[in-house]
Scaffold this active site. Sequence first.
Site, PDB file in Angstrom:
ATOM      1  N   THR A 206      -4.531   9.642   3.881  1.00 48.89           N
ATOM      2  CA  THR A 206      -4.961   8.839   2.728  1.00 48.89           C
ATOM      3  C   THR A 206      -5.740   9.687   1.720  1.00 48.89           C
ATOM      4  OG1 THR A 206      -5.119   6.870   4.080  1.00 48.89           O
ATOM      5  CG2 THR A 206      -6.577   6.937   2.193  1.00 48.89           C
ATOM      6  N   ARG A 234       1.962  -4.330   8.475  1.00 48.83           N
ATOM      7  CA  ARG A 234       0.587  -3.951   8.869  1.00 48.83           C
ATOM      8  C   ARG A 234      -0.209  -3.491   7.641  1.00 48.83           C
ATOM      9  NH1 ARG A 234      -2.430   1.049   8.331  1.00 48.83           N
ATOM     10  NH2 ARG A 234      -3.989   1.089   9.966  1.00 48.83           N
ATOM     11  N   ASP A 237      -7.294  -0.368   6.347  1.00 48.21           N
ATOM     12  CA  ASP A 237      -8.589  -0.584   5.678  1.00 48.21           C
ATOM     13  C   ASP A 237      -8.573  -0.207   4.197  1.00 48.21           C
ATOM     14  OD1 ASP A 237      -8.166   2.100   6.593  1.00 48.21           O
ATOM     15  OD2 ASP A 237     -10.224   2.551   5.986  1.00 48.21           O
ATOM     16  N   THR A 257     -11.226   7.128   5.203  1.00 47.94           N
ATOM     17  CA  THR A 257      -9.910   7.481   5.738  1.00 47.94           C
ATOM     18  C   THR A 257     -10.005   7.565   7.252  1.00 47.94           C
ATOM     19  OG1 THR A 257      -8.217   9.178   5.890  1.00 47.94           O
ATOM     20  CG2 THR A 257     -10.412   9.952   5.306  1.00 47.94           C
ATOM     21  N   GLY A 260      -7.397   2.777  10.527  1.00 47.67           N
ATOM     22  CA  GLY A 260      -7.775   1.624   9.714  1.00 47.67           C
ATOM     23  C   GLY A 260      -8.315   0.430  10.480  1.00 47.67           C
TER      24      GLY A 260
HETATM   25  N1  ASP Z   1      -6.950   4.385   6.837  1.00 44.57           N
HETATM   26  C1  ASP Z   1      -5.540   4.432   6.606  1.00 44.57           C
HETATM   27  C2  ASP Z   1      -4.893   3.248   7.270  1.00 44.57           C
HETATM   28  O1  ASP Z   1      -5.309   2.872   8.330  1.00 44.57           O
HETATM   29  C3  ASP Z   1      -4.900   5.681   7.087  1.00 44.57           C
HETATM   30  C4  ASP Z   1      -5.558   6.954   6.607  1.00 44.57           C
HETATM   31  O2  ASP Z   1      -6.732   6.965   6.298  1.00 44.57           O
HETATM   32  O3  ASP Z   1      -4.885   7.953   6.476  1.00 44.57           O
HETATM   33  O4  ASP Z   1      -3.928   2.750   6.733  1.00 44.57           O
END
Ligand code: ASP
Length: 341
Positions: A206, A234, A237, A257, A260
Amino acid sequence: MKKIVLLIFFISLSCQQAKTVKESQAPTFGIVIHGGAGTILRANMTSETEAAYRKFLGEAIQVGHSILKKGGTSQEAVEKTIHVMENSPLFNAGKGAVLTADETIELDASFMHGATLDAGAISGVKTIKHPISAAIKVMEDSPHVMLSGAGADAFAASQGLEIVEPEYFFTERRINSLKRVKEAEAKEKKISSAEKEFVSQQRYGTVGCVALDLKGNLAAGTSTGGMTNKKWNRIGDAPIIGAGTYANNATCAISATGWGEFFIRSVVAHDISALMEYKGLSIKEAAHTVIHDKVGGLGGDGGVVGIDHRGNVAMEMNTPGMYRAHMDAEGNLNVKIYKDE
Ligand code: ASP
């Protein structure tokens, strides 16, 4: 004579105090970005790949820094910096987004303004080139905070945002990653430790940006493709205000990040702000507590970047690495990848 000496002493003391107060209140600005946290290990990284990430992080943050330096808003700095990262196949956002189990793209993003506490978010969109701008449009031009799916795509198109064919997002790297994750999933318990590591690496990437502008306004934004092989629409966060993104001029701006589900359950971004507001913790202490004690305590992993209303920053993680960079008002650039740097 004694009285005169004392008088001079007190006058010079109060002058000094006035100077200190003035100095600490002098307008400043700053910007911090992340490009995902996770199992980022030196052993798995070639020097070329590492250099490419470092160079890119330095270039991306420069975009927002130039805006802030000219007196631009933290909102503009966050949006334009995230655009650069959304255009890159290096990160799991926009162009480089990971694929779902159905071999489609579902993008999530959110934005929050620290002065007004206005916020906007989109989730599960498939055609918006710059999801962060769609989140900002939801905030500015709709009566809502969060739009999802086809409706969010349609809203973005009606607002004149750039729309692309789904193919725009399909990169060979992400197609291969999905294949490998699915293969590992099919093996269930017989998965090797190398495969396990690969799968956990595919979870993250992310992008996020937080900024403080010269007017003292904070802003935070986060944009992602979510998790490789995600199913059933799905949502993580990243598009959830208070979990992946939060900004409040009284405290800080945060972008998260990581895994989530754990970040939602720990209400990470708002919890950091709340610890500062209610318990008087510094941004570093608050970020450390939430990432290590709360997220870590539940068994989750990831990281955050944050900046407070004085320009103090936090770049905290409980993973081996997080792509991250900070640039202060003087233009000092700090780019890091591994946790132990
Ligand atoms: N937090 C993000 C999610 O769960 C994934 C990420 O941070 O790369 O969708």
